[in-house]
Design an enzyme around this catalytic site. Structure first.
Site, PDB file in Angstrom:
ATOM      1  CG  HIS A 191      -2.100  -0.757   1.416  1.00 18.55           C
ATOM      2  ND1 HIS A 191      -2.229  -2.542   0.844  1.00 18.55           N
ATOM      3  CD2 HIS A 191      -3.477  -0.751   0.586  1.00 18.55           C
ATOM      4  CE1 HIS A 191      -3.376  -2.530   1.047  1.00 18.55           C
ATOM      5  NE2 HIS A 191      -4.041  -1.430   0.296  1.00 18.55           N
TER       6      HIS A 191
ATOM      7  CE  LYS B  71      -6.651  -9.193  12.811  1.00 18.93           C
ATOM      8  NZ  LYS B  71      -6.234 -10.602  14.189  1.00 18.93           N
TER       9      LYS B  71
END
Length: 186
Positions: A38, A103
């Site tokens: 990223h 999560k």
């Protein structure tokens, strides 16, 4: 809350039919990428260059799989804490990524980006790495091999279980469930 089966890549129509709390079973291609990838994506966006693979309309799974044992397609794989990708997620949605899997709760900027870009945040259950790896039919490193376990992988999944936690309407499953349990009389 509905049970929905989806084929990737996703369309706006797919995303807009999902609501926070829906149980979704994904089928098709998903890309696995974490923090290091990223960071590179963001640098590429800042340079107005192209990503090494086209992620438009796709889903990114925040995970770092273990090496496969003989006869396995992939080793154990489970979601990592999604909030670590919060600095990058709005830019990824702006680029055209339709969904992410991780999560835990996300920042307000990510929730706002879901609404702005018709994107969605899914959650996979941590601790189910054996079950999740069984849902993966193939796995291949497709970019940034030098990142080892954080290299970008293309995985093909069948009935990969996730929950919608943030939808394109601004609904937040975490807030909904917390509010529900606060009203329970003890």
């Amino acid at each position: 809350m509905a049970k929905v089966y989806l084929q990737t890549p996703l369309t706006n129509k797919d995303v807009l039919k999902l609501r926070a709390g829906d149980e979704v079973f994904l089928n098709g291609v998903i890309y696995v990428a974490r923090d290091a990838a990223h960071k590179r994506f963001l640098a590429i966006f800042e340079e107005n260059s192209q990503l090494p693979i086209d992620l438009k309309n796709h889903i990114i799974f925040y995970a770092g799989p273990t090496p496969p044992k003989p006869g396995q397609v992939i080793g154990s794989i489970a979601p990592t804490t999604a909030a670590r990708m919060d600095p990058y997620t709005p830019a990824m949605f702006k680029y055209g990524v339709k969904g992410v899997i991780g999560k835990g709760p996300r920042s307000q900027s990510v929730k706002d980006a879901c609404k702005t870009y018709n994107s969605i945040c899914f959650s996979a259950i941590g601790g189910l790495s054996a079950l999740l790896s069984d849902k993966i039919q193939s796995a291949e490193v497709v970019a940034y091999k030098d990142l080892g376990p954080e290299a970008i992988r293309e995985i093909v999944v069948k009935d990969f279980p996730v929950l919608v936690v943030y939808d394109a309407y601004g609904d937040d499953l975490y807030e909904q469930e917390i509010a529900k349990y606060r009203t329970i009389k003890r």
